[in-house]
Design an enzyme around this catalytic site. Structure first.
Site, PDB file in Angstrom:
ATOM      1  CE  LYS A   1       3.779   1.072  11.776  1.00 25.22           C
ATOM      2  NZ  LYS A   1       3.339   2.403  12.198  1.00 25.22           N
TER       3      LYS A   1
ATOM      4  CG  LEU B   1      -2.023  -0.993   1.289  1.00 21.75           C
ATOM      5  CD1 LEU B   1      -2.667  -0.974   2.657  1.00 21.75           C
ATOM      6  CD2 LEU B   1      -3.056  -0.674   0.219  1.00 21.75           C
TER       7      LEU B   1
ATOM      8  CB  VAL C   1       1.658  -0.122   4.977  1.00 20.56           C
ATOM      9  CG1 VAL C   1       0.283  -0.576   5.418  1.00 20.56           C
ATOM     10  CG2 VAL C   1       2.305   0.722   6.052  1.00 20.56           C
TER      11      VAL C   1
ATOM     12  N   GLY D   1       6.295   3.512   4.724  1.00 22.10           N
ATOM     13  CA  GLY D   1       6.324   4.453   5.837  1.00 22.10           C
ATOM     14  C   GLY D   1       7.729   4.571   6.380  1.00 22.10           C
TER      15      GLY D   1
ATOM     16  CG  ASP E   1       3.813  12.865  13.894  1.00 18.50           C
ATOM     17  OD1 ASP E   1       3.769  14.042  13.491  1.00 18.50           O
ATOM     18  OD2 ASP E   1       4.365  11.952  13.270  1.00 18.50           O
TER      19      ASP E   1
ATOM     20  CG  PHE F   1       9.181   3.331  12.032  1.00 21.29           C
ATOM     21  CD1 PHE F   1      10.498   3.566  12.375  1.00 21.29           C
ATOM     22  CD2 PHE F   1       8.212   4.180  12.524  1.00 21.29           C
ATOM     23  CE1 PHE F   1      10.855   4.609  13.201  1.00 21.29           C
ATOM     24  CE2 PHE F   1       8.559   5.237  13.355  1.00 21.29           C
ATOM     25  CZ  PHE F   1       9.868   5.447  13.693  1.00 21.29           C
TER      26      PHE F   1
END
Ligand code: NAG
Ligand code: NAG
Ligand code: NAG
Ligand code: NAG
Ligand code: NAG
Ligand code: NAG
Ligand code: NAG
Ligand code: NAG
Ligand code: NAG
Ligand code: NAG
Ligand code: NAG
Length: 680
Positions: free
Chosen positions: A394, A372, A380, A375, A491, A377
């Site tokens: 994730k 998808l 995903v 990110g 955040d 980290f």
């Protein structure tokens, strides 16, 4: 006993490996930036600064603790003065001296903003020096531990200019006009109290007019000013003859010549002219400075990078062990038990542990088709469980333990949270060095994908935006006030608001969230993580966060939703006038033109009164002082009713340039700007 040492060891390992990667990355980035800087030596900011005299062990030990109060004090004078000099006693034998000078005829506001910015910037740029000067377009600021008041100083010098040579046939005439103008101005300036003069060359043809400015700091007398400016004219002749425009800056005076009316523009074009090439030999000072600025840091940073890289490798080798996963699962389970014992856990919040094979099958072995997005980290993936349920997975960085802390944090926190406006964590999966988080799948990606996309933005009509704002607000109220834990997200931003198939918003990414216990209302951190443009000033600068810093981010997000543009980067579109989305909203709203602030897509479909009211609420949320900002439950009430709203104060003019005048010991903390840490 054994268990305990095991645990400590684990924590150390985690700490080192957790910071290794980012450290190497940051170092590489710094090298890269320095290299870019070297390539074109174009200052990306509109100021010039010179640092002198290293801060060493001969410097008065009180120097560093006193420089900030002095600069704060000096710049606080800028609302009523366009020049100010003062000194502060730091010990029986020494003082620090400082002054600022604003360009004559600029408004109080401009002077104040410029001086504030300068006093912030110079502290960062010349943190390890005892003398420094910084020049901006509309002001200059200078300090030193030596008394320089009243002394005429013409070195060090800084130059800038438009390196285009004048090519008109009348170049000789133009040069003559320029010289006539400048010497005339010098003569006039030295006989005024302000030691400042601007003027336009009288040479016939309008399209060839030149505009000049001369100014001295007002600690020197008129004859010193005259001689200072004369010397600069000689310097200008060396560097800048036949140039289209130029500027020479010395500590005691400065002169400037342009082909456009630069001193009479409320919004000067961004000044990113490269420094002029310097004639050889004579500019040894600047050459040395170039070396000091560019080459040495690159060498140092490169060496550091290599060093850190090797120690990282070393660490990795030492901790090759399959026990990591077991420890993590154990630690997760024990922490969640702990939470539950403290009465924090909802019954429903029990963690589901997926097996790795389930996830592999669901995501088609992490195939590229299922991806998808990427990110901060890790990537995903979209997946489908055997029962038909769609999930988003994730996958945290696969080789290292980077993000482990975030992983643990997120798992423990979000497992306990249940709200329709928070993205739901279905479970996690740990094994074979994989760390996976499993979420419900969000069909319509995230808010930023719609809001900041010129085409998809159309789909966000007024009623959808109302629903989104309300939903985010409700999710935040739950986090701050309603769940049994008090949670600060830290955040909140458009890319962390996911949208389900009905365009309902769900707050995501709890990797940076913090949980508060009992009556604690505020905390501080040395590691400021967040996103530029959304961080409240007290958080960005002092690391202080509370529910009110989330309220600030909500206010920014709300104004973005109303306007359809990003707060960060907004000023670029406004041609470098230093205006943020927030101050833009404030400027229009405060004179009753709030409707002009609205996204043009909305102007027709939105009820004007409600729109104005909502801008008002957004402005209440982004006020500078945290205690002036409403709590989220009040925001909900304001959004849904017609109660009278308090008047907001002007938003902070720019985070990052903000400074706290009543805080005597503000220390600039390093701000770690996090790349978008993934959609989920
Ligand atoms: C500024 O300070 C640094 C560190 O103390 C020193 O290395 C550098 O030489 C100083 N700059 C000048 C121009 O003296
Ligand atoms: C201060 O610097 C000098 C050299 O500049 C050095 O000899 C001396 O040891 C230093 N003193 C301390 C306390 O670091
Ligand atoms: C602006 O500065 C002048 C002095 O330079 C002062 O008289 C005036 O009151 C100031 N205006 C505001 C709004 O502060
Ligand atoms: C200076 O900052 C104030 C808010 O602090 C803002 O209202 C004003 O527009 C700014 N002026 C300029 C010239 O940027
Ligand atoms: C320099 O001056 C020329 C001639 O007016 C202009 O075309 C050019 O854009 C200027 N360069 C910069 C960097 O402002
Ligand atoms: C400008 O003119 C000088 C000589 O007057 C010449 O040395 C220099 O190369 C020229 N610069 C440009 C950019 O044309
Ligand atoms: C001004 O000078 C430019 C070029 O040097 C020329 O094209 C223009 O006609 C002149 N205008 C007048 C009013 O003389
Ligand atoms: C400002 O500088 C002048 C020297 O020109 C000096 O006489 C005066 O005392 C200084 N002001 C302060 C407040 O130090
Ligand atoms: C101006 O200041 C300079 C340096 O402080 C001094 O030598 C000179 O006599 C002063 N001139 C006047 C007219 O006061
Ligand atoms: C700026 O221009 C306006 C008219 O365009 C003029 O009245 C004003 O005096 C100018 N200001 C300066 C500082 O030259
Ligand atoms: C949101 O997702 C649903 C389901 O995939 C889709 O039917 C709908 O068109 C999407 N809405 C928008 C605005 O893209």
């Amino acid at each position: 006993m054994i268990k305990k040492t095991y645990h400590t060891n684990h924590v150390v390992t985690m700490f080192v490996s957790h910071y290794c990667r980012p450290l190497v990355l940051i170092l590489i980035l710094i090298t890269f930036c320095l290299l870019i800087n070297l390539n074109d030596s174009l200052p990306s900011y509109n100021y010039f600064h010179i640092c002198e005299d290293p801060l060493d062990n001969a410097t008065d030990p009180n120097f560093q603790s006193n420089i900030s109060p002095l600069l704060d004090f000096i710049s606080s004078k800028a609302s009523f003065h366009s020049f100010y000099n003062d000194s502060i006693i730091i010990s029986s034998s020494s003082r620090i001296y400082a002054l600022f000078l604003c360009r004559g005829a600029v408004s109080n506001n401009t002077c104040q903003n410029c001086t504030r910015t300068a006093s912030q910037e110079i502290r960062t740029q010349c943190a390890s020096n005892t003398s420094a000067i910084i020049w901006y377009d509309t002001c200059m600021l200078r300090y030193s531990n030596k008394n320089f008041f009243g002394e005429e100083q013409t070195s060090p010098l800084a130059f800038t200019g438009n390196i285009t040579n004048t090519t008109t046939p009348s170049a000789i005439q133009a040069y003559r006009d320029e010289q006539t103008l400048m010497y005339q101005l010098i003569k006039e300036a030295s006989s005024t109290d302000m030691l400042f003069k601007t003027g336009k060359s009288v040479g016939g043809n309008e399209s060839e007019s030149g505009y000049g400015l001369v100014q001295c700091t007002r600690d020197i007398n008129s004859s010193s000013c005259h001689s200072c400016l004369h010397q600069l004219m000689k310097e200008a002749d060396k560097c800048c003859q036949h140039k289209f425009g130029w500027r020479v800056m010395a500590p005691s005076c400065n002169i400037r010549y342009e082909r456009y009316n630069f001193y009479n523009q409320t919004c000067a074009p961004p000044e990113s002219l490269p420094p002029l090439p310097h004639s050889q030999g004579k500019r040894r000072y600047l050459k040395a400075k170039f070396l000091a600025i560019h080459v040495i840091p690159i060498a140092v940073v490169a060496a550091l990078t290599v060093l850190v890289w090797f120690s990282c490798l070393h660490w990795k080798k030492r901790k090759i062990g399959r026990t990591d996963d077991e420890i993590l699962v154990k630690s997760l389970k024990s922490s969640s038990r702990h939470l539950k014992e403290q009465g924090h856990g909802d019954n429903s919040g029990d963690m589901h542990y997926f097996s790795l094979s389930t996830i592999k099958v669901a995501t088609n072995y992490f195939s590229d088709d299922a991806k998808l997005g990427e990110g901060g980290f890790g990537p995903v993936f979209k997946g489908k469980l055997s029962n038909g349920r769609e999930i988003a997975v994730k996958r945290l960085s696969f080789k290292s333990t980077q993000g482990l802390e975030e992983f643990k944090n997120e798992v423990l926190l979000i497992a306990k949270l249940q709200h329709r406006n928070l993205v739901k964590l279905l479970g996690c999966c740990v094994g074979e060095n994989e760390k996976l988080l499993v979420y419900e799948y969000m069909a319509n990606t995230s808010l930023d994908a719609f809001l900041f996309d010129p085409i998809k933005r159309v789909e966000l009509d007024w009623s959808k935006r109302v629903r989104i704002i309300n939903g985010i607000a409700k999710g935040l109220v739950y986090l701050h006030e309603d769940s049994r834990l008090k949670i600060i997200h830290r955040d909140l931003k458009a890319s962390n608001v996911l949208l389900d198939e009905e365009m309902n918003p769900k707050i995501s990414d709890f990797g940076t969230a913090r949980m508060f216990g009992g009556n604690q209302n505020e905390a501080s951190t040395d590691k400021v993580v967040g996103t530029y443009g959304y961080m409240a000033p007290e958080y960005a600068l002092e690391g202080l966060f509370s529910i009110k810093s989330d309220v600030y981010s909500f206010g920014v997000l709300m104004l973005e939703i109303m306007n359809g543009r990003k707060n960060s980067g907004f000023y670029l579109q406004e041609r470098g006038c230093g205006e943020s989305l927030l101050s833009y909203a404030w400027r229009l709203w405060s004179v009753g033109k709030g409707v002009e602030f609205m996204d043009p897509m909305l102007v027709i479909s939105c009820p004007k009164n409600q729109a104005l009211r909502w801008i008002h609420i957004g402005l209440l949320c982004v006020q500078e002082r945290p205690k002036d900002r409403p709590i989220m439950s009040s925001v909900i009430v304001m959004l849904g009713s017609a109660i009278n709203l308090p008047l907001p104060s002007a938003p902070p003019f720019s985070v990052g340039r903000y400074f706290a005048s009543d805080q005597s010991s503000t220390s600039a903390k390093d701000i770690e700007f996090q790349p978008s840490p993934g959609r989920y």
